[in-house]
Scaffold this motif. Structure first.
Motif, PDB file in Angstrom:
ATOM      1  N   MET A 152       0.562 -30.057 -29.116  1.00  0.00           N
ATOM      2  CA  MET A 152       0.732 -31.389 -29.466  1.00  0.00           C
ATOM      3  C   MET A 152       0.755 -31.623 -30.929  1.00  0.00           C
ATOM      4  N   GLN A 153       0.125 -30.977 -31.775  1.00  0.00           N
ATOM      5  CA  GLN A 153       0.241 -31.100 -33.163  1.00  0.00           C
ATOM      6  C   GLN A 153       1.380 -30.576 -34.073  1.00  0.00           C
ATOM      7  N   MET A 154       2.144 -29.869 -33.368  1.00  0.00           N
ATOM      8  CA  MET A 154       3.433 -29.300 -33.877  1.00  0.00           C
ATOM      9  C   MET A 154       4.153 -30.473 -34.469  1.00  0.00           C
ATOM     10  N   TYR A 155       4.973 -30.161 -35.548  1.00  0.00           N
ATOM     11  CA  TYR A 155       5.739 -31.014 -36.190  1.00  0.00           C
ATOM     12  C   TYR A 155       6.982 -31.462 -35.138  1.00  0.00           C
ATOM     13  N   SER A 156       7.090 -32.593 -34.885  1.00  0.00           N
ATOM     14  CA  SER A 156       8.233 -32.941 -34.008  1.00  0.00           C
ATOM     15  C   SER A 156       7.963 -32.477 -32.761  1.00  0.00           C
ATOM     16  N   SER A 157       6.864 -32.520 -32.085  1.00  0.00           N
ATOM     17  CA  SER A 157       6.513 -31.917 -31.053  1.00  0.00           C
ATOM     18  C   SER A 157       7.387 -32.559 -29.828  1.00  0.00           C
ATOM     19  N   PHE A 213      -0.527 -34.705 -20.305  1.00  0.00           N
ATOM     20  CA  PHE A 213      -0.116 -34.189 -19.212  1.00  0.00           C
ATOM     21  C   PHE A 213       1.347 -33.610 -19.143  1.00  0.00           C
ATOM     22  N   HIS A 214       2.224 -34.158 -20.096  1.00  0.00           N
ATOM     23  CA  HIS A 214       3.336 -33.856 -20.062  1.00  0.00           C
ATOM     24  C   HIS A 214       3.465 -32.389 -20.638  1.00  0.00           C
ATOM     25  N   CYS A 215       2.751 -32.292 -21.541  1.00  0.00           N
ATOM     26  CA  CYS A 215       2.539 -30.791 -22.230  1.00  0.00           C
ATOM     27  C   CYS A 215       2.015 -29.913 -21.327  1.00  0.00           C
TER      28      CYS A 215
END
Length: 83
Positions: free
Chosen positions: A11-16, A22-24
């Motif tokens: 979730m913390q990735m740039y432009s995730s 829940f989607h992740c």
């Protein structure tokens, strides 16, 4: 803790690409399977197990005799109070 860390890092990735937690979780599970959540488990253990060995023990000052022995607030009526 490891599955939570996997989701947090993704979730913390740039432009995730993930819209939410829940989607992740569902996207990772569908595309990579359950093992994706535990891929770095051995690394996590290697980092966390030795930690208590290097940290000094913390002792309550009242157990070392440096705090109040009477268990209440100090006052002039307690002659040998160390507060």
């Amino acid at each position: 803790m490891n599955p939570i860390d996997v989701v947090k890092q993704r979730m913390q990735m740039y432009s995730s690409p993930y819209r939410g937690v829940f989607h992740c979780v569902s996207s990772v599970y569908q595309t990579e399977g359950l093992s994706a959540f535990y891929r770095s488990y051995t690394t996590q253990l290697t980092m966390n197990i030795p930690f208590p060995e290097h940290s000094p023990p913390v002792v309550d000052p009242s157990l070392r005799g440096e705090g109040p022995r009477h268990g209440g607030s100090c006052g002039k009526d307690i002659p040998d109070c160390r507060c």
